[in-house]
Design a protein around this motif. Structure first.
Motif, mmCIF file in Angstrom:
data_model
loop_
_atom_site.group_PDB
_atom_site.id
_atom_site.type_symbol
_atom_site.label_atom_id
_atom_site.label_comp_id
_atom_site.label_asym_id
_atom_site.label_seq_id
_atom_site.Cartn_x
_atom_site.Cartn_y
_atom_site.Cartn_z
ATOM 1 N N PRO A 32 -17.640 38.179 64.882
ATOM 2 C CA PRO A 32 -17.428 39.650 64.890
ATOM 3 C C PRO A 32 -16.307 40.319 65.692
ATOM 4 C CG PRO A 32 -19.098 38.836 66.642
ATOM 5 C CD PRO A 32 -18.531 37.694 65.797
ATOM 6 N N PRO A 33 -15.671 41.597 65.110
ATOM 7 C CA PRO A 33 -14.323 41.931 65.434
ATOM 8 C C PRO A 33 -14.641 42.581 66.637
ATOM 9 C CG PRO A 33 -15.500 43.551 63.955
ATOM 10 C CD PRO A 33 -16.288 41.971 63.872
ATOM 11 N N ASN A 34 -13.297 42.594 67.477
ATOM 12 C CA ASN A 34 -13.431 43.213 68.686
ATOM 13 C C ASN A 34 -13.473 44.735 68.601
ATOM 14 O OD1 ASN A 34 -13.655 41.015 70.261
ATOM 15 N ND2 ASN A 34 -11.493 40.874 70.868
ATOM 16 N N PHE A 35 -14.109 45.558 69.398
ATOM 17 C CA PHE A 35 -13.663 47.008 69.427
ATOM 18 C C PHE A 35 -12.419 47.537 69.769
ATOM 19 C CE2 PHE A 35 -14.088 50.958 72.157
ATOM 20 C CZ PHE A 35 -14.335 51.962 71.220
ATOM 21 N N VAL A 36 -11.684 48.495 69.174
ATOM 22 C CA VAL A 36 -10.528 48.927 69.689
ATOM 23 C C VAL A 36 -10.700 50.294 69.830
ATOM 24 C CG1 VAL A 36 -8.044 49.671 68.573
ATOM 25 C CG2 VAL A 36 -9.537 47.491 67.844
ATOM 26 N N TYR A 37 -10.352 50.627 71.024
ATOM 27 C CA TYR A 37 -10.330 52.290 71.465
ATOM 28 C C TYR A 37 -9.284 53.002 71.467
ATOM 29 C CZ TYR A 37 -10.787 56.095 74.666
ATOM 30 O OH TYR A 37 -10.874 57.367 75.222
#
Length: 436
Positions: free
Chosen positions: A356-361
């Protein structure tokens, strides 16, 4: 035999949860069953609460019914409050649903899940200060905004009656604790309300009868905005009559006022506590999920709980630390919305056997509305070194666009546009203040 559809349960119908259910239902139509769980039957956008509290907005015309929204977008709605999470059985258990007389409408219920998304937000942070929960009002959801409005109108009626009876010095002192967006915006909205009341039958009520004090423990208001913008906001509030005090800590809240760190007692008929949010302390008894010091659910950069990969948390209830970033993702509306956009990608990746991809804020800045007086803010981007201060009509337009984006996210482009047009027509036809 047809394969059973996977079950996604979303707990919490705030703006992020509502938009998430719509996007999940659209993306996984036919393969997943999406269910929204919320203790309430309808949703009101949180940034509107200060207007509702001041009587500037009728919440009945802005609310979104969960049942109707669910039927329109193909997911299920279940009314109930989260009681506990059983990770072994993979079910969420809801509390018995009671009516206004305390009679049971629905018994305790179990909802099975394959994926669980927690989006139930946070609660006001009392900072451990005595008297806050007993005597202060809060502004985290519609019920609290309605309660503040009713207390405000009753207090205004009493002051008006006293002034008509000859007590010309009768006043309504209001203390707002917390110099963030909620405190600042409510202060300005209350000033506008005070100036409007004479036009709505309170003939003895002068604008100066409402005395608003805004207290901030830190050195300045609105820490998310730049120094130049904050200076303008502070000056504007003082110009319209708000007593702004920074570096002022509250040490006790009483029924008739607050006490500050230097021993001053500030009288108040109404006290609004707006010092920010924390995780709900009740979460600890609901599950064995790892929590931060502020009772937020600790998640990986993917937004999956560090305790259970099948449970995700977004918004104010999530504690998410990202690589290369100091501190967790801030509990802001834009962060919650971005997290909601990320969740379907995580579910799709895991079910496809991918990492799963990491969240980018992405911080897009902050905007503050000072009622009808002004609007200011800071936008982030690739302009002028990444930060641009705006004010006046441009800031007002940008601020209003946030509401339009919210409506489009929740209702879709076609229905959302129709809703915006209907709202515009409705606002032009109805009174500017809700006095009931």
């Amino acid at each position: 035999m047809a394969e059973r559809r996977k079950r996604i349960v979303v707990v919490g119908g705030g703006a992020a949860g509502l938009g998430l259910c719509r996007s999940l239902s659209k993306r996984f139509r036919g393969t997943h069953e999406v269910t929204l769980v919320d203790r309430n039957r309808s949703h009101v956008w949180k940034p509107l609460l200060h207007e509702i509290a001041a009587g500037a907005l009728d919440p009945n015309l802005e609310e979104i019914g969960y049942g109707g929204h669910a039927a329109r977008w193909g997911y299920r709605f279940f009314q109930g409050a989260l009681e506990r999470i059983d990770r072994e059985k993979r079910v969420v258990v809801t509390e018995p649903l009671l009516d206004e007389d305390g009679d049971v409408l629905l018994d305790r219920h179990e909802l099975p899940y394959d994926w669980l998304v927690l989006a139930f937000g946070g609660v006001s942070n009392d900072l451990g200060i005595p008297g806050v929960n007993e005597h202060a009002l809060f502004l985290e959801h519609r019920v609290q905004a309605d309660r503040f409005r009713q207390k405000l109108l009753n207090a205004c009626l009493r002051v008006n009656a006293a002034r008509v009876a000859g007590q010309g010095d009768a006043t309504l002192p209001i203390v707002i604790v917390g110099g963030g967006a909620t405190g600042v915006e409510l202060s300005a909205e209350l000033v506008h309300a005070a100036r409007s009341l004479r036009s709505y039958g309170l003939e003895g009520f002068e604008a100066e009868a409402m005395r608003i004090t805004l207290l901030e423990a830190g050195p300045r208001l609105l820490p998310a905005l730049g120094e130049d913008v904050v200076e303008k906001v502070t000056a504007e509030l003082r110009d319209i009559g708000v007593d702004v005090r920074t570096d002022t800590k509250v040490t006790e809240v009483r029924s008739d006022g607050v006490t500050t760190g230097d021993g001053e007692e500030i009288p108040a008929k109404l006290i609004l506590w707006a010092t920010g949010v924390r995780g709900d302390p009740g979460v600890e008894s609901m599950s064995d999920l790892e929590l931060s010091k502020l009772d937020r659910i600790v998640v990986h950069p993917t937004l999956q709980s560090v305790t259970d990969d099948r449970i995700l948390a977004i918004g104010d209830c999530a504690h998410c630390e990202l690589p290369g970033r100091d501190g967790p993702v801030p509990p802001r509306a834009q962060a919650a919305n971005q997290m909601a956009d990320h969740v379907p990608d995580v579910i799709a990746a895991v079910e496809a056997g991918r990492t799963p991809p990491n969240f980018v804020y992405r911080d897009y800045g902050a905007l503050v509305s000072l009622s009808h007086f002004d609007a200011v803010g800071t936008l982030m981007g690739n302009i002028a070194g990444g930060r641009v201060a705006i004010e006046g009509w441009l800031a007002r337009m940008a601020y209003n666009s946030l509401y339009r984006l919210h409506i489009l996210s929740v209702h879709g482009k076609i229905r959302g546009t129709a809703q915006l047009i209907a709202n515009r027509i409705g606002r032009a036809a109805r009174p500017r203040m809700k006095l009931h």
